[in-house]
Design an enzyme around this catalytic site. Structure first.
Site, mmCIF file in Angstrom:
data_model
loop_
_atom_site.group_PDB
_atom_site.id
_atom_site.type_symbol
_atom_site.label_atom_id
_atom_site.label_comp_id
_atom_site.label_asym_id
_atom_site.label_seq_id
_atom_site.Cartn_x
_atom_site.Cartn_y
_atom_site.Cartn_z
ATOM 1 N N ALA A 56 0.860 -1.183 0.000
ATOM 2 C CA ALA A 56 0.000 0.000 0.000
ATOM 3 C C ALA A 56 0.896 1.233 0.000
ATOM 4 O O ALA A 56 2.131 1.118 0.015
ATOM 5 C CB ALA A 56 -0.904 -0.015 1.221
ATOM 6 N N LYS A 57 0.269 2.389 0.011
ATOM 7 C CA LYS A 57 1.019 3.646 -0.073
ATOM 8 C C LYS A 57 2.062 3.789 1.026
ATOM 9 O O LYS A 57 3.149 4.324 0.804
ATOM 10 C CB LYS A 57 0.050 4.828 0.001
ATOM 11 C CG LYS A 57 -0.769 4.989 -1.263
ATOM 12 C CD LYS A 57 -0.806 6.463 -1.700
ATOM 13 C CE LYS A 57 -1.402 6.606 -3.079
ATOM 14 N NZ LYS A 57 -2.857 6.323 -3.072
#
Ligand code: GLU
Length: 325
Positions: A250-251
């Site tokens: 994820a980010k």
């Protein structure tokens, strides 16, 4: 003995345009593509854009562009889910006529979470069956909540089993794991579980190959195949690529998108080479395009455990890039 009929093997790449394609998604797509191409089968590209607010503008176009750039191709598509709503609605009507679904007045937030493709930690609690047998029809549910109801599929207790092409036998009691699950949202749009079954059946998919975050969805989908009299495909779920904390990329793991390295000048054979290395299909530092991997593809070489994607700074070194700072 009859020979395998390669013309009958059909797989799909099914990105959800909820963000840019990262190395984890790209690796699953590479393996899904190889699994089909290694047997001379057909590949279909499907854009799974039913998740309303989670869909990002132009993410579908970028994903298509990144996949092509990486050397993955397809014989049909993109098939776009938001253009196929009538098909999902027809399947929903069949479920309704058969008395297999019921309207649900529970809160929109609960229902929305339950209606997307569930990823680790997003499965949510089991639905306790609050609205089962509660309303005679949609109007009665509407009178209670003041909005369009969602619709849930009635799940009978008991294990649903299937043989996964990677994990072997899987047995899940859907009534315990998820309970009655959403097949149509209050917006009138099909939920992930129904749309994916209708599409895989309608597109003639013979092998569903995806990340193992969706293993627990497969028994739900098998119940829908049965309820709709559709022939189910075979299923292969491969371990995900995770960040150093063991969670789905994820980010917070930095920018691990294909786009980021592509922009920085990394060549596709280097990125596909790294994905192949993570998959036991190429040695360290290899340069490979997907087509170079077809002849020797062997699912048995793919590691049994989740593979850790190194942090962005290590990836920069791996690709010989100067640090971005
Ligand atoms: N579009 C889904 C996702 O990206 C995959 C669904 C599937 O392969 O069935 O999570």
């Amino acid at each position: 003995m009859s020979r395998a009929r390669p013309d009958l093997i059909v797989g799909r790449l099914a990105p959800s345009p909820t963000g840019a394609l990262h190395l984890g998604n790209a690796r699953t797509f590479l393996l899904a593509w190889l699994s089909i191409r290694a047997r001379g089968g057909r590949v279909i590209l499907r854009i799974e854009d039913l998740d309303g607010p989670r869909i990002k503008f132009d993410a579908a176009g970028r994903a298509i562009d990144d996949l092509r750039w990486l050397g993955l191709d397809w014989d049909e598509g993109p098939i776009v889910q938001t253009k196929r709503l009538a098909l999902y609605e027809a399947a929903f009507e069949r479920l309704r006529e058969r008395g297999l679904v019921y309207p649900c007045a529970c809160s929109r937030k609960d229902v929305e979470t339950a209606a997307s493709a569930p990823h680790p930690g997003e499965e949510g609690p089991r639905y306790p069956g609050t609205c089962r047998g509660r309303f005679a029809d949609a109007a009665a549910a509407r009178a209670v909540s003041g909005r369009e109801p969602s619709w849930r599929f009635r799940v009978a207790p008991g294990e649903v089993t299937f043989v996964d092409g990677f994990h072997g036998r899987v047995a899940i009691d859907v009534s315990e794991l998820a309970g009655d699950f959403v097949v149509r949202k209050g917006t009138g749009t099909a939920a992930y579980q129904l749309a994916v079954v209708v599409d895989d059946s309608d597109n003639g998919i013979t092998e569903v190959f995806r990340g193992d975050d969706l293993v627990s969805s497969t028994p739900r989908q098998l119940l829908l195949y049965r309820a709709l009299d559709f022939e189910p495909p075979s299923f292969v779920h491969v371990p995900l690529i995770v960040g150093e904390d063991g969670l789905r990329l994820a980010k917070r793991h930095g920018d691990t998108t294909v786009h980021r390295f592509r922009e920085a000048g990394v060549r596709p054979e280097r990125i596909a080479g790294l994905l192949a290395e993570w998959s036991g299909l190429a040695p360290l530092g290899a340069e490979r395009m997907p087509r170079d991997l077809v002849a020797e593809f062997d699912l048995a070489r793919v590691p049994r455990s989740r593979v850790i994607c190194p942090p962005e700074s290590s990836l920069e070194k791996t690709f010989g890039l100067p640090p971005m700072g």
